[in-house]
Design a protein around this motif. Sequence first.
Motif, short mmCIF file in Angstrom:
data_model
loop_
_atom_site.label_atom_id
_atom_site.label_comp_id
_atom_site.label_asym_id
_atom_site.label_seq_id
_atom_site.Cartn_x
_atom_site.Cartn_y
_atom_site.Cartn_z
N SER A 33 0.84 -1.19 0.00
CA SER A 33 0.00 0.00 0.00
C SER A 33 0.88 1.25 0.00
CB SER A 33 -0.89 0.02 1.25
OG SER A 33 -1.57 1.27 1.36
N PRO A 34 0.48 2.29 -0.72
CA PRO A 34 1.22 3.54 -0.66
C PRO A 34 0.92 4.34 0.62
CG PRO A 34 -0.64 3.79 -2.13
CD PRO A 34 -0.61 2.35 -1.70
N PRO A 36 1.28 5.37 4.17
CA PRO A 36 2.40 5.15 5.08
C PRO A 36 2.03 4.55 6.44
CG PRO A 36 1.95 7.50 4.84
CD PRO A 36 1.09 6.78 3.84
N ASN A 41 3.32 -0.90 3.90
CA ASN A 41 4.14 0.25 3.54
C ASN A 41 5.33 0.39 4.48
OD1 ASN A 41 4.99 3.21 3.67
ND2 ASN A 41 3.75 3.15 1.81
N ARG A 45 9.21 -0.12 3.47
CA ARG A 45 10.12 1.02 3.66
C ARG A 45 11.29 0.62 4.56
NH1 ARG A 45 6.66 4.73 5.42
NH2 ARG A 45 7.00 4.21 7.59
N LEU A 66 7.48 3.59 -5.26
CA LEU A 66 7.65 3.47 -3.81
C LEU A 66 9.08 3.02 -3.56
CD1 LEU A 66 4.45 1.61 -2.51
CD2 LEU A 66 5.20 3.89 -1.86
#
Length: 170
Positions: A33-34, A36, A41, A45, A66
Amino acid sequence: MTDAAPLPTLTPGPDGLRRILRATRTIAMVGVSPNPVRPSNYVGRYLALKGFRVIPVNPVQAGKRLWGQEVRASLADIPESLGPIDMVDIFRRSEDAGGVVDEALEHLADRGLKTIWMQIGVHNGPAAERAQARGVEVVSNLCPKMEYQRLFGELRMGGVNTGVISSKLS
């Protein structure tokens, strides 16, 4: 009403998990998912910040970026020019994991796929068996971020690393 039985965890144990994480360079993360605040996400990250190349896969977000990578619509859409894919990390429901595993085996098995990792709350026994039959290691119902932190000394007793140690009473 009775509580549902806990999901089984497939795991090679701490030494095996360390081996997997040390050998992994590129992770295709399915269901990213974008947003945060979504687990997919911040797991992606975190892994990217730790030096893994994380290729996000989400058909709704395809073409966006991303963690320095283009989001792909499917595992089949990851170009060979990106090289070997060591792990597929699945952020999908257990009942959907089988299709992801089958797609991974079809499109990535000849590209170095070593591990299928199903996130916390995700377990699909038949899919795991299909992957294992093809020589792909399977981990389910665990998170690679949390296991990385646990196995490489980044988690403390309370589950977080605040960087502050104090015995001072307030």
